[in-house]
Motif scaffolding. Structure first.
Motif, PDB file in Angstrom:
ATOM      1  N   LYS A 254       3.649  -0.980   9.810  1.00 42.81           N
ATOM      2  CA  LYS A 254       3.021  -0.314   8.672  1.00 42.81           C
ATOM      3  C   LYS A 254       2.030  -1.217   7.948  1.00 42.81           C
ATOM      4  CE  LYS A 254       7.000   2.693   7.771  1.00 42.81           C
ATOM      5  NZ  LYS A 254       8.015   3.109   6.766  1.00 42.81           N
ATOM      6  N   GLY A 255       2.022  -2.503   8.317  1.00 44.86           N
ATOM      7  CA  GLY A 255       1.150  -3.443   7.643  1.00 44.86           C
ATOM      8  C   GLY A 255      -0.125  -3.697   8.420  1.00 44.86           C
TER       9      GLY A 255
ATOM     10  N   PRO B 257       4.078  -4.341   4.173  1.00 45.47           N
ATOM     11  CA  PRO B 257       3.018  -3.322   4.101  1.00 45.47           C
ATOM     12  C   PRO B 257       2.197  -3.388   2.819  1.00 45.47           C
ATOM     13  CG  PRO B 257       5.046  -2.358   4.943  1.00 45.47           C
ATOM     14  CD  PRO B 257       5.392  -3.729   4.467  1.00 45.47           C
TER      15      PRO B 257
END
Length: 468
Positions: free
Chosen positions: A349-350, A309
């Protein structure tokens, strides 16, 4: 052994009388079409011994025979004997018999404690075959193993499921197999340098009625039957034996690349950094999995995954900022906005695909100079990455190729191996990936790649550290 030692052994061989047992065995082997050689102990008595090269697939496995045991081989059918794969296993073709040594493995129940164990009357060393009077184990006892002495032979004959099934036995290794097994050297009772009569008490699996002639067919039959049998023994009895590998195969599976830190001789000092707890825990999990290369690799990969992330967000912000700074960017232009959107699409989340996030993380942790120094500084690593590919379907890493970005090549290789470990499609569709199996030759060749991903994981931990 050096050429000089070989020549010396050949000279000493000529001093042996023509009727010497080793010379007789040499002639028997040559008649059977087996390759032979001579050698001698480099220390002590300088005793000569005979080396016999038996077929093992497309290779040879060499057997060492000394004078005190040579007579036992003279009565055997050496021409119809084949070793099988990387296992301590022999296929006696004329007898349609496969025998392989066993280890107790991972289960809580010993093989000798399985129901149906029969103890053969008399010490094993005196048994020509397992046709001696036997004693059934006491059914009232909680375990049968206590009845089996160190000099006792024991056997379990499995119940056939269907008429015409092969005959399967587990028990003490037969005297004939013991002559060829490496396990006889590794299963000595404590306090004994060798066993009386040359026989061992180690366990073996015997498959009789193996009507196959080719090495690969015999090896496939052994694997098919043993895999199924061991799984069901684990299910029903908690016994999980495993086939015993040869010494060389075990060394290959335990092999690792020797990397010595540059300051290994310095006196240790107090730590200066504080490292993130979660990825450090994954790192130590990898360090504890030395005997499980696939788990070790995935643990280091997960260290990198932890930082996806943060590094992918930095890259995404940089790309978006560059788009906005471009004088040609127009708010009312759909193509301009689509480029912004493509940089904003994330995975988890990235931002970007998982492969892209890995590339961002690797690029954020190490420089190309770091990678070149790491790979070029160790001959095992440089040979592995620039030589013939031992792991199929992965990106190559060639330091001499200046046309490709080294960081991208390394990231692609790491990701390709990760996918081969965790992804597979049984239907074999277009997106199918061949699973990288534990205990395979590819898994045995994974150690340089493990060192590479471990090196980058260490750099990621360092890059994410704060002052202690």
């Amino acid at each position: 052994m050096s050429q000089g030692e070989q020549d010396s052994a050949e000279v000493k061989k000529s001093l042996l009388p023509s009727g010497h047992v080793l010379r007789e065995l040499e002639r028997k082997c040559e008649t059977a079409g087996l390759e032979v050689g001579w050698s001698q102990h480099p220390f002590g008595s300088q005793e000569l011994y005979l080396l016999i090269g038996f077929p093992c697939g497309r290779q040879r496995r060499w057997l060492t025979v000394f004078e005190n045991s040579a007579s036992r081989y003279l009565s055997l059918d050496l021409k119809n004997l084949t070793f099988l794969g990387d296992y301590d296993a022999v296929h006696f073709r004329e007898r349609k018999l496969i025998e392989v040594s066993l280890l107790n493995g991972y289960g809580s129940t010993r093989l000798v404690d399985l129901p149906g164990v029969r103890r053969v009357e008399g010490p094993q060393m005196e048994l020509p075959l397992f046709d001696e009077p036997v004693m059934e184990a006491d059914a009232s006892s909680s375990g049968n193993g206590w009845q089996i002495g160190i000099d006792d032979a024991w056997v379990i004959q499995l119940q056939g499921a269907r008429e015409g099934d092969v005959k399967i036995e587990i028990g003490s290794a037969s005297p004939q197999f013991n002559l060829f097994s490496e396990q006889r050297y590794r299963a000595l009772p404590r306090g004994r340098r060798h066993l009386p009569g040359g026989h061992g008490r180690f366990a073996s699996l015997r498959i009789e009625g193996a009507d196959v002639s080719k090495h690969d067919d015999a090896l496939g039959l052994l694997k098919t039957i043993s895999d199924a049998l061991f799984f069901e023994l684990d299910l029903e009895y908690g016994a999980a034996p495993r086939l015993c590998l040869t010494v060389d195969a075990e060394k290959a599976r335990r092999s690792s690349v020797s990397l010595r830190p540059p300051n290994a001789t310095d006196i240790p000092r107090n730590p200066r950094n504080k490292y993130a707890e979660k990825p450090l825990s994954l790192y130590w999990y990898g360090r504890s999995a030395r005997q499980a290369p696939l788990l070790e690799y995935l643990a280091y990969y997960q260290v990198l995954e932890f930082y996806f992330p943060s590094y992918s967000q930095k890259d995404a912000l940089s790309r978006i900022r560059n788009e906005l700074l471009d004088p040609r960017f127009r708010v009312d232009d759909d193509s301009s906005l689509m480029r912004i959107m493509s940089h904003s699409i994330g995975s988890g989340k990235g931002f970007g695909s998982e492969r892209d996030q890995l590339r961002s993380t690797v690029a954020g942790c190490v420089t190309e100079a770091h990678l070149r120094e790491f790979i070029a500084g160790n001959s095992d690593l440089s040979q592995h990455f620039s030589g013939v590919q031992k792991i199929k379907g992965v990106a190559n890493v060639d330091l001499a190729d200046r046309r490709n970005d080294l960081i991208v090549s390394v990231a692609n290789r790491i990701y390709d191996i990760r996918c081969r470990i965790v992804h597979a499609k049984e239907d074999g569709g277009r997106a199918a990936v061949d699973l990288l199996l534990p205990f395979s030759k590819e898994a045995n060749s994974l150690h340089p790649d493990i060192e590479l991903v471990k090196f980058i994981a260490q750099k990621a931990l360092i890059a994410g550290a704060v002052q202690l």
